[in-house]
Design a protein around this motif. Structure first.
Motif, mmCIF file in Angstrom:
data_model
loop_
_atom_site.group_PDB
_atom_site.id
_atom_site.type_symbol
_atom_site.label_atom_id
_atom_site.label_comp_id
_atom_site.label_asym_id
_atom_site.label_seq_id
_atom_site.Cartn_x
_atom_site.Cartn_y
_atom_site.Cartn_z
ATOM 1 N N ALA A 53 0.999 -1.065 0.341
ATOM 2 C CA ALA A 53 -0.184 -0.076 0.096
ATOM 3 C C ALA A 53 0.720 0.926 -0.137
ATOM 4 O O ALA A 53 1.407 1.740 0.606
ATOM 5 C CB ALA A 53 -1.347 0.024 1.281
ATOM 6 N N GLY A 54 0.766 2.097 -1.181
ATOM 7 C CA GLY A 54 1.078 3.807 -1.342
ATOM 8 C C GLY A 54 2.335 3.785 -1.928
ATOM 9 O O GLY A 54 3.070 4.471 -2.018
ATOM 10 N N ASP A 59 -3.252 4.636 -1.600
ATOM 11 C CA ASP A 59 -3.579 4.114 -0.022
ATOM 12 C C ASP A 59 -5.737 4.297 0.088
ATOM 13 O O ASP A 59 -5.703 3.737 0.454
ATOM 14 C CB ASP A 59 -3.491 5.180 1.491
ATOM 15 C CG ASP A 59 -2.352 5.241 2.054
ATOM 16 O OD1 ASP A 59 -1.538 3.055 1.618
ATOM 17 O OD2 ASP A 59 -0.752 5.430 1.742
ATOM 18 N N ASP A 60 -5.429 5.475 -1.038
ATOM 19 C CA ASP A 60 -7.288 5.139 -0.323
ATOM 20 C C ASP A 60 -8.120 5.033 -2.057
ATOM 21 O O ASP A 60 -9.184 4.776 -2.631
ATOM 22 C CB ASP A 60 -7.472 6.727 -0.188
ATOM 23 C CG ASP A 60 -7.198 7.857 -2.195
ATOM 24 O OD1 ASP A 60 -6.276 7.609 -2.210
ATOM 25 O OD2 ASP A 60 -7.581 8.953 -1.525
ATOM 26 N N GLU A 61 -6.955 3.986 -2.719
ATOM 27 C CA GLU A 61 -7.708 3.127 -4.182
ATOM 28 C C GLU A 61 -8.870 2.753 -3.808
ATOM 29 O O GLU A 61 -8.727 1.725 -1.721
ATOM 30 C CB GLU A 61 -6.229 2.388 -4.567
ATOM 31 C CG GLU A 61 -6.544 2.309 -5.540
ATOM 32 C CD GLU A 61 -5.459 2.218 -6.595
ATOM 33 O OE1 GLU A 61 -4.346 3.026 -5.893
ATOM 34 O OE2 GLU A 61 -5.571 1.160 -7.352
ATOM 35 N N TRP A 101 -12.951 -2.581 4.165
ATOM 36 C CA TRP A 101 -11.592 -2.661 2.591
ATOM 37 C C TRP A 101 -11.665 -3.945 2.715
ATOM 38 O O TRP A 101 -11.511 -4.053 1.272
ATOM 39 C CB TRP A 101 -9.960 -1.908 3.594
ATOM 40 C CG TRP A 101 -9.184 -2.019 2.783
ATOM 41 C CD1 TRP A 101 -9.034 -1.352 2.047
ATOM 42 C CD2 TRP A 101 -8.691 -2.932 2.282
ATOM 43 N NE1 TRP A 101 -7.982 -1.571 1.301
ATOM 44 C CE2 TRP A 101 -7.520 -2.782 1.090
ATOM 45 C CE3 TRP A 101 -8.526 -4.651 2.311
ATOM 46 C CZ2 TRP A 101 -6.599 -3.478 0.592
ATOM 47 C CZ3 TRP A 101 -7.107 -5.316 2.063
ATOM 48 C CH2 TRP A 101 -6.622 -4.939 0.684
ATOM 49 N N GLN A 133 1.970 -0.534 6.362
ATOM 50 C CA GLN A 133 1.204 -0.615 5.222
ATOM 51 C C GLN A 133 1.085 -1.505 5.625
ATOM 52 O O GLN A 133 1.753 -2.773 5.580
ATOM 53 C CB GLN A 133 2.764 -0.011 4.405
ATOM 54 C CG GLN A 133 2.454 1.553 4.168
ATOM 55 C CD GLN A 133 1.731 2.383 3.575
ATOM 56 O OE1 GLN A 133 0.700 1.925 3.877
ATOM 57 N NE2 GLN A 133 2.175 3.226 3.287
#
Ligand code: ADP
Ligand code: MG
Length: 361
Positions: A53-54, A59-61, A101, A133
């Motif tokens: 992630a990131g 991150d907000d995908e 999520w 992450q």
């Protein structure tokens, strides 16, 4: 980790798909080991990828898309080797448990697994400890008859033609739009590229913009094409690093030179954007677009070398229709771009290296 979590998001949603593959996966999630049954005289193909992630996704995908893409890019590796999917494992390392999520991620993963008939057979779920992450590691397993060559990168021969499926660079165009929305373009591009790129983004028609977004967020691994290419393609790979980077692997491993016809790449863009031929800025737009093809990654389209006559004789017309001849293999070294006037330039020199780094968020 929590048995309940594994059951809710993985065992239960994937049970139907697993049930349909009882012949090839007699034991799936829930035991110490999964058991896979290879058809007679087949070989096992294995590929692993990790997403952080990131690093590999925002991150907000949308987690539905993260789930789809995580499996799709692994399946694309099977396609690049000409193997059929058997099943995959999933290892999740999570800094915290976010049920929304996980639910959405599981849905996206399942959609891709169902679409490509690839059951989830096991995995591991752990807390990430001090790591902040999430990491997602998938291993995909596939098989192909023993007689299949595996499309190794070292198999290209002078006299072959170079082929691609789809439009290389389309996913990168989608990423450029995404960067624009997020205000990250300036960071991602070299300063002299900002203006020409903004111009392209402003001119691209809506239809092509949608296609570019789709290519980025819902890549389609070319498994059907890959199977049809058995016995036809010699060297193949999936385009994850852009033509320039990926073709260099073939040229080096095979000890040959690949010559890409610049006009063939331009034609692909014109095919996707027919009005471009009448555009007053046609040349400068095409220059940026072809550069995106050379340096942009994450397409998960296939690129392969094959005898042109073989292709025409053996490939079904629908697959031939989406396959494009973009160059040739000759004696020599490296990857070159052949201009309309036949001059040759190294692809690296030709393209103006679009991104500071790999282009990830
Ligand atoms: P073990 O102690 O044998 O490692 P686990 O408690 O980690 O068992 O997992 C229980 C079962 O759930 C195993 O069959 C494992 O393969 C499966 N599993 C765990 N995490 C996942 C996951 N994220 N996706 C699919 N299967 C999983
Ligand atoms: Mg475990």
């Amino acid at each position: 980790m929590e048995f309940d979590l594994i059951h809710r998001y993985f065992t239960q949603p994937f049970s139907g798909l697993l049930g349909e593959h009882i012949q090839t996966v007699p034991v799936g999630i829930g035991d110490d080991c999964a058991v896979l049954q290879l058809p007679p005289k087949h070989r096992l193909y294995v590929s692993t990828d990790t997403l952080v992630a990131g690093v590999h996704f925002f991150d907000d995908e949308d987690p539905v898309l993260v789930g789809w893409k995580a499996l799709a890019c692994n399946l694309s590796d099977l396609a690049a080797s000409g193997a059929d999917p058997l099943g995959f494992t999933l290892c999740l390392s999570l800094p915290s448990i976010n049920h929304d999520w996980l639910n959405a991620f599981s849905q996206g993963l399942l959609a891709c697994a169902q679409h490509h008939r690839c059951p989830l057979v096991g995995g591991d779920t752990t807390g990430a400890g001090v790591n902040l992450q999430a990491t997602i590691t998938l291993s995909v397993m596939g098989c192909a008859p023993e007689a299949h060559t595996g499309f190794h990168r070292g198999n290209a021969l002078p006299g072959d033609a170079v082929w691609v499926s789809g439009l290389p660079g389309l996913a990168r165009l989608g990423l450029l739009f995404e960067f624009q929305v997020r205000g990250l373009l300036k960071q991602a591009l070299r300063s002299e590229q900002l203006e020409p790129t903004l111009h392209v983004l402003a001119q691209v028609p809506e239809g092509l913009k949608d296609q570019a977004r789709q290519a980025l967020t819902r890549p389609q691994p070319r498994l059907e094409l890959a199977k049809a290419l058995r016995g036809v393609a010699r060297a193949a790979l999936d385009l994850s690093d852009g033509l320039s980077g990926d073709l260099a692997h073939v040229a080096t491993s095979s000890g040959v030179q690949l010559q890409i016809h610049h006009q063939a790449i331009e034609r692909l863009w014109i095919q996707a954007w027919p009005d471009l031929v009448h555009h007053s800025d046609k040349d400068s737009l095409l220059r940026v677009l072809s550069d995106i093809s050379y340096t942009g990654g994450d397409d998960f389209e296939l690129c392969w070398t094959a005898n042109a006559l073989h292709m025409k004789q053996h490939l079904a017309s629908n697959l031939l229709h989406t396959s494009h001849q973009i160059g040739q293999v000759v004696e020599g070294r490296g990857v070159m771009v052949q201009a309309a006037d036949d001059t040759l330039l190294p692809m690296q020199a030709h393209s103006f290296n679009h991104f500071h780094d790999g282009g990830h968020p």
